[in-house]
Every structure is written in structure tokens, then in C-alpha cells.
Write a protein that holds these residues in place. Structure first.
Motif, PDB file in Angstrom:
ATOM      1  N   ALA A 198       0.806  -1.220   0.000  1.00 21.73           N
ATOM      2  CA  ALA A 198       0.000   0.000   0.000  1.00 21.73           C
ATOM      3  C   ALA A 198       0.836   1.265   0.000  1.00 21.73           C
ATOM      4  O   ALA A 198       0.481   2.259  -0.650  1.00 21.73           O
ATOM      5  N   SER A 199       1.953   1.267   0.725  1.00 21.38           N
ATOM      6  CA  SER A 199       2.797   2.463   0.748  1.00 21.38           C
ATOM      7  C   SER A 199       3.377   2.738  -0.628  1.00 21.38           C
ATOM      8  O   SER A 199       3.495   3.899  -1.049  1.00 21.38           O
ATOM      9  N   GLN A 200       3.728   1.680  -1.354  1.00 20.65           N
ATOM     10  CA  GLN A 200       4.256   1.861  -2.702  1.00 20.65           C
ATOM     11  C   GLN A 200       3.154   2.329  -3.654  1.00 20.65           C
ATOM     12  O   GLN A 200       3.408   3.140  -4.556  1.00 20.65           O
ATOM     13  N   LEU A 201       1.932   1.840  -3.442  1.00 19.52           N
ATOM     14  CA  LEU A 201       0.812   2.328  -4.252  1.00 19.52           C
ATOM     15  C   LEU A 201       0.590   3.820  -4.017  1.00 19.52           C
ATOM     16  O   LEU A 201       0.293   4.569  -4.958  1.00 19.52           O
ATOM     17  N   ALA A 202       0.738   4.260  -2.772  1.00 17.57           N
ATOM     18  CA  ALA A 202       0.589   5.687  -2.474  1.00 17.57           C
ATOM     19  C   ALA A 202       1.673   6.491  -3.184  1.00 17.57           C
ATOM     20  O   ALA A 202       1.412   7.588  -3.715  1.00 17.57           O
ATOM     21  N   TYR A 308      10.733   9.575   8.160  1.00 19.59           N
ATOM     22  CA  TYR A 308       9.398   9.215   7.665  1.00 19.59           C
ATOM     23  C   TYR A 308       8.664  10.443   7.136  1.00 19.59           C
ATOM     24  O   TYR A 308       8.111  10.423   6.030  1.00 19.59           O
ATOM     25  N   ASP A 309       8.639  11.504   7.919  1.00 19.96           N
ATOM     26  CA  ASP A 309       7.901  12.703   7.502  1.00 19.96           C
ATOM     27  C   ASP A 309       8.484  13.316   6.237  1.00 19.96           C
ATOM     28  O   ASP A 309       7.744  13.804   5.372  1.00 19.96           O
ATOM     29  N   ARG A 310       9.794  13.302   6.114  1.00 24.93           N
ATOM     30  CA  ARG A 310      10.435  13.840   4.924  1.00 24.93           C
ATOM     31  C   ARG A 310      10.078  13.020   3.684  1.00 24.93           C
ATOM     32  O   ARG A 310       9.996  13.556   2.575  1.00 24.93           O
ATOM     33  N   SER A 311       9.833  11.733   3.884  1.00 22.35           N
ATOM     34  CA  SER A 311       9.574  10.831   2.760  1.00 22.35           C
ATOM     35  C   SER A 311       8.085  10.694   2.441  1.00 22.35           C
ATOM     36  O   SER A 311       7.703  10.631   1.265  1.00 22.35           O
ATOM     37  N   PHE A 312       7.243  10.631   3.488  1.00 20.39           N
ATOM     38  CA  PHE A 312       5.822  10.314   3.295  1.00 20.39           C
ATOM     39  C   PHE A 312       4.865  11.285   3.967  1.00 20.39           C
ATOM     40  O   PHE A 312       3.651  11.141   3.817  1.00 20.39           O
ATOM     41  N   GLY A 313       5.370  12.223   4.734  1.00 15.65           N
ATOM     42  CA  GLY A 313       4.547  13.018   5.632  1.00 15.65           C
ATOM     43  C   GLY A 313       3.537  13.925   4.962  1.00 15.65           C
ATOM     44  O   GLY A 313       3.446  13.997   3.727  1.00 15.65           O
ATOM     45  N   PRO A 314       2.777  14.669   5.766  1.00 19.11           N
ATOM     46  CA  PRO A 314       1.682  15.481   5.240  1.00 19.11           C
ATOM     47  C   PRO A 314       2.119  16.601   4.311  1.00 19.11           C
ATOM     48  O   PRO A 314       1.302  17.098   3.532  1.00 19.11           O
ATOM     49  N   THR A 316       4.366  16.179   1.995  1.00 16.55           N
ATOM     50  CA  THR A 316       4.790  15.582   0.729  1.00 16.55           C
ATOM     51  C   THR A 316       3.571  15.331  -0.150  1.00 16.55           C
ATOM     52  O   THR A 316       2.421  15.380   0.308  1.00 16.55           O
ATOM     53  N   SER A 317       3.825  15.025  -1.404  1.00 17.48           N
ATOM     54  CA  SER A 317       2.718  14.707  -2.314  1.00 17.48           C
ATOM     55  C   SER A 317       2.082  13.364  -1.999  1.00 17.48           C
ATOM     56  O   SER A 317       0.969  13.082  -2.448  1.00 17.48           O
ATOM     57  N   ILE A 318       2.760  12.534  -1.201  1.00 19.30           N
ATOM     58  CA  ILE A 318       2.235  11.211  -0.865  1.00 19.30           C
ATOM     59  C   ILE A 318       1.256  11.314   0.297  1.00 19.30           C
ATOM     60  O   ILE A 318       0.155  10.768   0.254  1.00 19.30           O
ATOM     61  N   GLY A 319       1.651  12.007   1.363  1.00 18.20           N
ATOM     62  CA  GLY A 319       0.767  12.218   2.505  1.00 18.20           C
ATOM     63  C   GLY A 319       0.266  10.923   3.124  1.00 18.20           C
ATOM     64  O   GLY A 319      -0.925  10.778   3.384  1.00 18.20           O
ATOM     65  N   LEU A 320       1.181   9.995   3.394  1.00 14.69           N
ATOM     66  CA  LEU A 320       0.798   8.682   3.918  1.00 14.69           C
ATOM     67  C   LEU A 320       0.825   8.708   5.440  1.00 14.69           C
ATOM     68  O   LEU A 320       1.886   8.897   6.045  1.00 14.69           O
ATOM     69  N   PRO A 321      -0.318   8.511   6.110  1.00 15.21           N
ATOM     70  CA  PRO A 321      -0.311   8.465   7.582  1.00 15.21           C
ATOM     71  C   PRO A 321       0.623   7.362   8.085  1.00 15.21           C
ATOM     72  O   PRO A 321       0.794   6.327   7.440  1.00 15.21           O
ATOM     73  N   ARG A 322       1.207   7.571   9.259  1.00 12.64           N
ATOM     74  CA  ARG A 322       2.177   6.598   9.755  1.00 12.64           C
ATOM     75  C   ARG A 322       1.541   5.264  10.120  1.00 12.64           C
ATOM     76  O   ARG A 322       2.176   4.222   9.994  1.00 12.64           O
ATOM     77  N   GLY A 323       0.308   5.258  10.590  1.00  9.13           N
ATOM     78  CA  GLY A 323      -0.365   3.994  10.871  1.00  9.13           C
ATOM     79  C   GLY A 323       0.481   3.102  11.768  1.00  9.13           C
ATOM     80  O   GLY A 323       0.911   3.513  12.849  1.00  9.13           O
ATOM     81  N   PRO A 324       0.760   1.852  11.341  1.00 11.51           N
ATOM     82  CA  PRO A 324       1.556   0.957  12.178  1.00 11.51           C
ATOM     83  C   PRO A 324       2.999   1.413  12.341  1.00 11.51           C
ATOM     84  O   PRO A 324       3.716   0.890  13.202  1.00 11.51           O
TER      85      PRO A 324
END
Length: 340
Positions: A198-202, A308-314, A316-324
Motif C-alpha cells: 500500500a505504501s508503494q501504491l501511495a 518518515y515525515d520527509r519521505s511520506f509526511g503530510p 509531501t505529495s504522498i501524505g501517507l499516515p504513519r499507521g503501524p
């Protein structure tokens, strides 16, 4: 048929490992003698590793490679990135072409016991999902007879086959060497869906021309714990990679950041902080690294949460919540073993 690619890769990796036993010994010494860490990464997935507009690699896996170079050399530039496909990554590691893989690689039993390699410690928790064109289906079980893009040599091949077999529903897999190839095929209409973590899909969706045209379905079909991989039978290198990764998490647990780590090293009365940052030398001495290795790492790349925030955080264009991937103190699974 979906299992043949993995079986062939496993056999080849084992053969290479068996014929080159010296490659699994003394990796730290070899890296120091070379003056450079060779780090296996992916061929390009936003969030984990993708060149920016200047051609500079960015992402979590890339930062983990840079941080390891800092731990060894106190120099983030002393790393060479080796982009590897899913089907060649373990073979390349077993053959000694890279020193370590930070490459969205899931720990599984068969990988752990049959490749002559070793999963070090988990740094990211994920699960298999599917992306579809918005408005087409609501659930994966509705994709009867669908054509599904998959990347060869990944756990996603087997996960997809197992799921559709379990619901007695036919599908047609289309295999690709790289994620960007699968993404292009999906956008061109060659596939009804793309199945991967899922993270890669995001990350994939964030790079599409119109991200809103694509929906990541909410169901998850596997556990995908990512960790660094190294060659077996090199306990010293295992210790370095394991405790380096742990130190990034420990730094976040202690509230140590790029901005405050210098002051904390000077002023903190905490024995745990003083050990981690090298005010007292025992952690560095145990790993045969500089006493300030963890301090240097946090100062250079930040703690786990900052990466994490630099790579996926709010922002970024990905905006992936940290979840687990939140800290255990915040209800997540990320947990630093005691560094004492």
C-alpha cells in the motif's frame, strides 16, 4: 507459475553465496577499505527512493543508506546507490555487488532460511493492496477476470495468486521487472489494477498525472515487514546495521532531532541519552565505531520520524499516515530495543 521466478532467484542466490563464502565475512572492514558503502535500493518508487529534478536520490531507503554511511564514515556522501530490480536484488547481495539492501524487502520464512541472507531488523510495516481507476470497483472481490499488473520477484505475486485462489475467482497476471513499467501499463489501460504494498501504491499514485483518477482500495491482504538484508555469517556487520537502525528509532523515542541533538549531547543528564550520543563511549566501542556515531547520524539525517515525515509526511505529495509505523508509545509497532 508465479512461484517459479522466486524459486529461480533463490536458487541462484544460494549458488552464488555458496561459491563465494569470503563475501559474507568482514563487511565493515571491506567498506572502510573501499572508502564507500554500496547500498542496494529500488529502481524508483516515490517515498522510498526516487531521483528528484536534479537527479539526486530521495526517500526513506535512500536516507537509511546515507545514515549508515554517516555511522561508519561521518560522511553521508560516502555511499554509492545501486538500483536493483525485485528479481535481482537478492542475487546481487549474495554475489557481493552490494553491502546491504535497504530496498522495501519483506521478511519471510523462506527468504530467511533459503537465500544465504539475513533480514536484520524491521523498519517499516506494510500490507499488500490494489489500486484501480476511481469508480470502477469498491472491493477486490469484484475484480473477477481482471488483468492485474505485478512486479516479478516480489511477495505480491504470491499474495495476489493466493487471494484470488481462496475466493475461487480467476484473474490474469501481467508481470513486469520494475514498478515504473507496471505503473505505465496501468495508466495505458493494459491492466485493470496494480497489486503491490500500500505504501508503494501511495507513492505510485503521487507521481501520476491525475492522482484523483486512481483509488487505493482499503483492503489489505498480507503482512509486509520491511528490513535491511545482509549476507549471512557476518555477525559484526549484522550488529552494526541492526543497532544503527535501532538508534534512529531510539532517537525519536528520546525526542532527539536534527535541531536539538547538539544541545542534548552537551546538556542532557539522562544516562540513556549520554550513552546514545557518545558522551560515554560504550556503544561505539561495542560496535567498533566512533563513540559519536549515533549523534552524527541524527545530526545528518534526523531520527526515524523525521525520515518518515520527509519521505511520506503530510507536506509531501504522498501524505501517507504513519499507521503501524508510529512509535509503540503512540499505538504503533515501531519499537527500539534497549540500547544499554
Amino acid at each position: 507459475m508465479l512461484g517459479r521466478g522466486f524459486a529461480a532467484a533463490a536458487a541462484l542466490a544460494c549458488a552464488l553465496f555458496a561459491t563465494s563464502p569470503a563475501l559474507s565475512q568482514q563487511t565493515l572492514q571491506a567498506v572502510r577499505a573501499r572508502g564507500q558503502l554500496v547500498c542496494g535500493i529500488g529502481t524508483g518508487v516515490a517515498g522510498f527512493g526516487l531521483p528528484d529534478s536534479r537527479g539526486v536520490w530521495q526517500g526513506m531507503d535512500v536516507d537509511l543508506c546515507r545514515g549508515l554511511a554517516v555511522a561508519i564514515f561521518n560522511d553521508a556522501s560516502k555511499v554509492r546507490f545501486a538500483p536493483l530490480s525485485s528479481s535481482t536484488r537478492f542475487t546481487a547481495l549474495g554475489a557481493g555487488e552490494v553491502d546491504v539492501l535497504f530496498r522495501t524487502s519483506t521478511q519471510t520464512m523462506l527468504r530467511d532460511v533459503s537465500l544465504g541472507l539475513r533480514h536484520v531488523t524491521t523498519y517499516f510495516f506494510d500490507g499488500h493492496g490494489f489500486i484501480v481507476r476511481t469508480g470502477t470497483v469498491q472491493k477486490v472481490s469484484e475484480m473477477r477476470g481482471a488483468t492485474i499488473c505485478l512486479v516479478q520477484g516480489t511477495t505480491n505475486e504470491q499474495v495476489t495468486a493466493d487471494y484470488f485462489r481462496s475466493i475461487n475467482t480467476p484473474f490474469s497476471p501481467v508481470l513486469f521487472e520494475r514498478t515504473d513499467q507496471a505503473t505505465a501499463a496501468l495508466q495505458a489501460g493494459r491492466c485493470d489494477s496494480f497489486g503491490t504494498d500500500a505504501s508503494q501504491l501511495a507513492g505510485v499514485r503521487s507521481t501520476m498525472a491525475n492522482p484523483a483518477d486512481w483509488t487505493i482500495l482499503p483492503e489489505r491482504f498480507s503482512k509486509e515487514p520491511y528490513g535491511a538484508y545482509i549476507r549471512r555469517d557476518d555477525q559484526q556487520w549484522f550488529d552494526v546495521v541492526r543497532w544503527y537502525t535501532t538508534a534512529l528509532i531510539e532517537a525519536e523515542e528520546q525526542g532527539l532531532t536534527q535541531q536539538n541533538v547538539e544541545e542534548q549531547r552537551r546538556t542532557s543528564p539522562s544516562p540513556n541519552t549520554r550513552r546514545l550520543l557518545g558522551v560515554t563511549p560504550e556503544l561505539g566501542e561495542a560496535l567498533k565505531l566512533d563513540r559519536a556515531w549515533a549523534y552524527n547520524v541524527v545530526r545528518a539525517v534526523g531520527n526515524y520520524g523525521e525520515i518518515y515525515d520527509r519521505s511520506f509526511g503530510p507536506e509531501t505529495s504522498i501524505g501517507l499516515p504513519r499507521g503501524p509505523n508510529r512509535l509503540w508509545t503512540d499505538g504503533g509497532l515501531i519499537y527500539a530495543l534497549p540500547m544499554r
